[in-house]
Design an enzyme around this catalytic site. Structure first.
Site, PDB file in Angstrom:
ATOM      1  N   ASN A   1      11.328  61.396  57.776  1.00 36.05           N
ATOM      2  CA  ASN A   1      10.380  61.412  56.663  1.00 36.05           C
ATOM      3  C   ASN A   1       9.264  60.412  56.928  1.00 36.05           C
ATOM      4  O   ASN A   1       9.531  59.213  57.019  1.00 36.05           O
ATOM      5  CB  ASN A   1      11.104  61.056  55.363  1.00 36.05           C
ATOM      6  CG  ASN A   1      10.257  61.334  54.133  1.00 36.05           C
ATOM      7  OD1 ASN A   1       9.221  61.974  54.215  1.00 36.05           O
ATOM      8  ND2 ASN A   1      10.694  60.846  52.987  1.00 36.05           N
TER       9      ASN A   1
ATOM     10  N   ASP B   1       9.055  52.936  62.665  1.00 39.73           N
ATOM     11  CA  ASP B   1       9.853  53.380  61.514  1.00 39.73           C
ATOM     12  C   ASP B   1      11.315  53.522  61.940  1.00 39.73           C
ATOM     13  O   ASP B   1      11.992  54.504  61.602  1.00 39.73           O
ATOM     14  CB  ASP B   1       9.326  54.677  60.912  1.00 39.73           C
ATOM     15  CG  ASP B   1       9.980  55.005  59.557  1.00 39.73           C
ATOM     16  OD1 ASP B   1      10.674  54.136  59.004  1.00 39.73           O
ATOM     17  OD2 ASP B   1       9.804  56.142  59.076  1.00 39.73           O
TER      18      ASP B   1
END
Length: 427
Positions: free
Chosen positions: A278, A305
């Site tokens: 995501n 991330d």
């Protein structure tokens, strides 16, 4: 302690590799040259002709401690970062408990001070418990050492809440770092809405889920004057509105992740949770827009991330698996192999996006290979191919589809304030 990294090379401004040795004294870069008397050093490290860079800076990692230590800890996450050549990382606050008070923030900081092998800068949340509309005590958390404010993992759903948070952050000279996701536009989506989601029979996430909230926030950032940083940009529309905002003078910066640069939704081979992240892997035209955005300065830096999860969690369908992919241990290598060796990016540009720029945009005292700077350094082997092997990961997690990929640029040594924190076996 006097340390010499000898027989290395650095990248010059004409993108040439120049032979150098680096003298480290009392945790800082004391001198850069070609010839030093090795007998005068306490420690001599032979770079054997390989690349010396400023330590990489990752403004977006998840270390899961406290609350989810079966996924990752500050110790294992920081060791994984060191293995990837990162010397400074910025850890997200989606923890349990969320560090939304000074007391809870200080508890996380105590673990960092005790266990981290690289510099870990801790984010504080924008709102209490991440999902509430109640703003945190920004001034108190800044004094406690908060790096910036973010609700990463969820978007701030209410414009009024974001506006007030930005006003307060501007007053405190702090950045708002945004995971942009309008939940009213999710419609249960688990991967990018496109031909591949239809083929797999999975609900899609439309691009406007991300870009519409960025557009809202950019106008609020213009109104408040805050430094607004966009996490993990993934769509062409997002790149467009960020570019337009920069041209209009809005103080906006943005990051992109290696997996969005290298992969697209059509690469997803099956309904396998290891491919669920995501924002999701997007379309070819989005990937090209991200690359163009880096090259023209719309996107400022590359972050990982790094989002570790338990193996059982990820070995499920897209419908059940949590979002997330690990990336600390091979991010530089992925970008170097797929973009520098193919002539799309220069090595100087990649070092800029992964070390210099993230330090500059957040005012960090790192990311520089200059005399007097902190001796945060990495040495990379640009010549030898290696295979991404999850059995060798220092992270607790192995949730990545890149296992088995062949890459160049493996990390040989990582130094933080002159201390050797990672050394490849046999080097």
């Amino acid at each position: 302690m006097n340390t010499l990294i000898k027989n290395g090379k650095i990248i010059s401004h004409d993108n040439q590799l120049t032979p150098v040795s680096v003298w480290i004294k009392e945790g800082r870069i004391h001198a850069i040259g070609e010839e030093f008397d090795t007998e005068s050093f306490d420690q001599v490290v032979d770079a054997k002709g390989q690349l010396i860079t400023p330590g990489l800076v990752d403004v977006h990692v998840h270390f899961r401690e406290p609350g989810f230590t079966y996924k990752e800890t500050i110790e294992t996450g920081s060791k994984a970062a060191a293995r990837g050549g990162f010397t400074t990382v910025c850890a997200m606050p989606n923890l349990d408990p969320v560090p939304d008070t000074v007391e809870k923030f200080e508890q996380v900081q105590e673990i960092i001070d005790r266990d981290a092998v690289v510099k870990v800068l801790q984010y504080a949340p924008i709102t209490e418990e991440l999902r509430s509309e109640v703003l945190v005590d920004q001034a108190g958390l800044k004094q406690a050492g908060a790096f910036a404010f973010t609700n990463d993992g969820v978007g701030v759903q209410t414009a009024g809440t974001m506006y007030l948070a930005m006003k307060e952050a501007a007053k405190n000279n702090m950045a708002i770092v945004a995971h942009t996701e309008d939940e009213s536009l999710l419609f249960g989506g688990v991967m990018h809405a496109g031909k591949r989601s239809e083929e797999l029979g999975l609900p899609g996430i439309i691009s406007a889920t991300e870009s519409s909230q960025i557009a809202r926030d950019l106008l609020l950032a213009e109104e408040t004057g805050v430094h607004y940083h966009v996490c993990h940009v993934s769509t062409k529309e997002s790149v467009r509105v960020i570019r337009e905002a920069k041209q209009a003078g809005v103080h906006v910066t943005a990051e992109v992740c290696p997996h969005h640069l290298v992969l697209v939704d059509e690469d997803i081979p099956e309904d396998n949770g290891f491919w669920k992240m995501n924002p999701p892997l997007r379309a070819n035209e989005d990937q090209q827009a991200l690359i163009a955005g880096l090259l023209d300065g719309t996107i400022d830096c590359i972050s990982t991330d790094h989002a570790p999860h338990g193996l059982e969690e990820k070995c499920q369908s897209f419908l059940q698996s949590p979002f997330g992919i690990v990336g600390s241990e091979y991010a530089f290598q992925m970008v170097y192999t797929h973009f520098v060796k193919t002539g799309i990016f220069t090595l100087e540009q990649v070092i800029d996006w992964m070390a210099v720029k993230p330090a500059e945009i957040f005012g960090l005292e790192t990311g520089r290979l200059t005399i007097g700077a902190a001796a945060d350094l990495a040495v990379f082997d640009l010549e030898t191919e290696y295979v991404v092997d999850d059995k060798q990961f220092l992270s607790k997690a192995v949730n990545t589809p890149f296992v088995g990929w062949k890459l160049f640029g493996d990390t040989l040594f990582t130094f933080v304030d002159g201390k050797l924190v990672w050394q490849k076996e046999g080097k």
